[in-house]
Design an enzyme around this catalytic site. Sequence first.
Site, mmCIF file in Angstrom:
data_model
loop_
_atom_site.group_PDB
_atom_site.id
_atom_site.type_symbol
_atom_site.label_atom_id
_atom_site.label_comp_id
_atom_site.label_asym_id
_atom_site.label_seq_id
_atom_site.Cartn_x
_atom_site.Cartn_y
_atom_site.Cartn_z
ATOM 1 N N ASN A 184 -66.168 -5.445 -56.152
ATOM 2 C CA ASN A 184 -65.268 -6.539 -56.006
ATOM 3 C C ASN A 184 -65.135 -6.637 -54.658
ATOM 4 O OD1 ASN A 184 -63.524 -8.634 -55.841
ATOM 5 N ND2 ASN A 184 -61.909 -7.688 -56.860
ATOM 6 N N LYS A 237 -63.980 -8.965 -52.906
ATOM 7 C CA LYS A 237 -62.934 -10.102 -52.468
ATOM 8 C C LYS A 237 -63.403 -10.944 -51.502
ATOM 9 C CE LYS A 237 -59.781 -6.360 -54.189
ATOM 10 N NZ LYS A 237 -58.528 -5.927 -54.458
ATOM 11 N N HIS A 260 -58.328 -11.340 -62.670
ATOM 12 C CA HIS A 260 -58.054 -10.596 -61.728
ATOM 13 C C HIS A 260 -56.481 -10.661 -61.394
ATOM 14 C CE1 HIS A 260 -57.636 -7.978 -58.005
ATOM 15 N NE2 HIS A 260 -58.718 -7.412 -58.499
ATOM 16 N N GLU A 304 -54.868 -10.336 -58.518
ATOM 17 C CA GLU A 304 -54.603 -11.173 -57.338
ATOM 18 C C GLU A 304 -54.647 -12.802 -57.832
ATOM 19 O OE1 GLU A 304 -57.556 -9.665 -55.101
ATOM 20 O OE2 GLU A 304 -56.304 -7.772 -54.871
ATOM 21 N N GLU A 358 -56.584 -2.736 -64.665
ATOM 22 C CA GLU A 358 -56.578 -2.358 -62.993
ATOM 23 C C GLU A 358 -54.936 -2.349 -62.941
ATOM 24 O OE1 GLU A 358 -59.824 -3.484 -60.353
ATOM 25 O OE2 GLU A 358 -58.872 -5.303 -60.965
ATOM 26 N N GLY A 379 -55.620 -1.437 -54.031
ATOM 27 C CA GLY A 379 -55.191 -1.667 -52.577
ATOM 28 C C GLY A 379 -54.260 -0.867 -52.164
ATOM 29 N N SER A 402 -57.926 1.413 -56.454
ATOM 30 C CA SER A 402 -58.052 2.657 -55.436
ATOM 31 C C SER A 402 -58.824 3.853 -56.015
ATOM 32 C CB SER A 402 -56.827 3.121 -55.086
ATOM 33 O OG SER A 402 -55.875 2.278 -54.404
HETATM 34 P P1 PGA Z 1 -59.264 -1.472 -54.757
HETATM 35 O O1 PGA Z 1 -59.363 -2.994 -55.465
HETATM 36 O O2 PGA Z 1 -60.266 -0.507 -55.268
HETATM 37 O O3 PGA Z 1 -59.301 -1.731 -53.249
HETATM 38 O O4 PGA Z 1 -57.860 -0.714 -55.032
HETATM 39 C C1 PGA Z 1 -59.773 -2.911 -56.866
HETATM 40 C C2 PGA Z 1 -59.814 -4.242 -57.284
HETATM 41 O O5 PGA Z 1 -58.889 -4.971 -57.084
HETATM 42 O O6 PGA Z 1 -60.525 -4.733 -58.228
#
Ligand code: PGA
Length: 252
Positions: free
Chosen positions: A9, A11, A97, A99, A169, A175, A214
């Site tokens: 992803n 983003k 997601h 976000e 997640e 993140g 992460s």
């Molecule tokens: P990250 O993001 O691996 O940077 O923690 C995962 C995601 O948001 O899908």
Amino acid sequence: MRQPLVAGNWKMHGSRKFTHELVGGILAGRGPDRGGAEVVVCPPFTCLDEARRLLADQDEVVRGAQDVDWHDDGAYTGEVSASRLADAGCRYVIVGHSERRALYGETDAVVARKAAAARERGLTPILCVGETLAEREANRTEAVVGAQIDAAIEFLGADAFADMVIAYEPVWAIGTGRTATGEQAQAVHAFIRARIAGHDPAAASAVRIVYGGSVKPDNAQALFVNPDIDGGLIGGASLKAADFLAICNSAG
Ligand code: PGA
């Protein structure tokens, strides 16, 4: 047997030039030791075409989008529908997601509609669920994740999960550099599978449940070794070809 899946992803990162370099690096680095995981890249919409150009004529790495609108066509300024994503060569699309839920107010109902719209156009939704840190600390992880899964089951039917992907997640791990342990993630993955099994045991054993938050080359193995963890949804580490490939290899 469920084929593991690792999806990157990206983003809102990258440009067409970056896509050229990263996808080129992923293709070049897929060595003979690569495992059997299905590999998906989800660049921004504006980079999908460049990814398509680079990935034409091969099945090693497939494309996905990061969001979709649930309307198919019409006066929806700024939105991108599932039929357009299919036209752009996407096979997968991330829906719900955290976000999107937190920053753009997407509810379980909207997320379920998006997943349904994707399926109608032949795309596989990667449906994201997960609890916040406050919810985990209040011992509400199962209540929160259970409600997110129930909302999708109610709208789509449990049988739809047989060919879907769920991404667990935990919001506190996205993140942040703070990853769920294999044990913590496995417990929630098993919970999700059992929740679906309560409606449709065959769909529950077929659905791929991937972990996100992460994931890095040095922790991927400890997560993927668990029986209900079928791969990963990778943010930051998917932006470096070597890291992403190492994670893909750990999943297969
Ligand atoms: P990250 O993001 O691996 O940077 O923690 C995962 C995601 O948001 O899908």
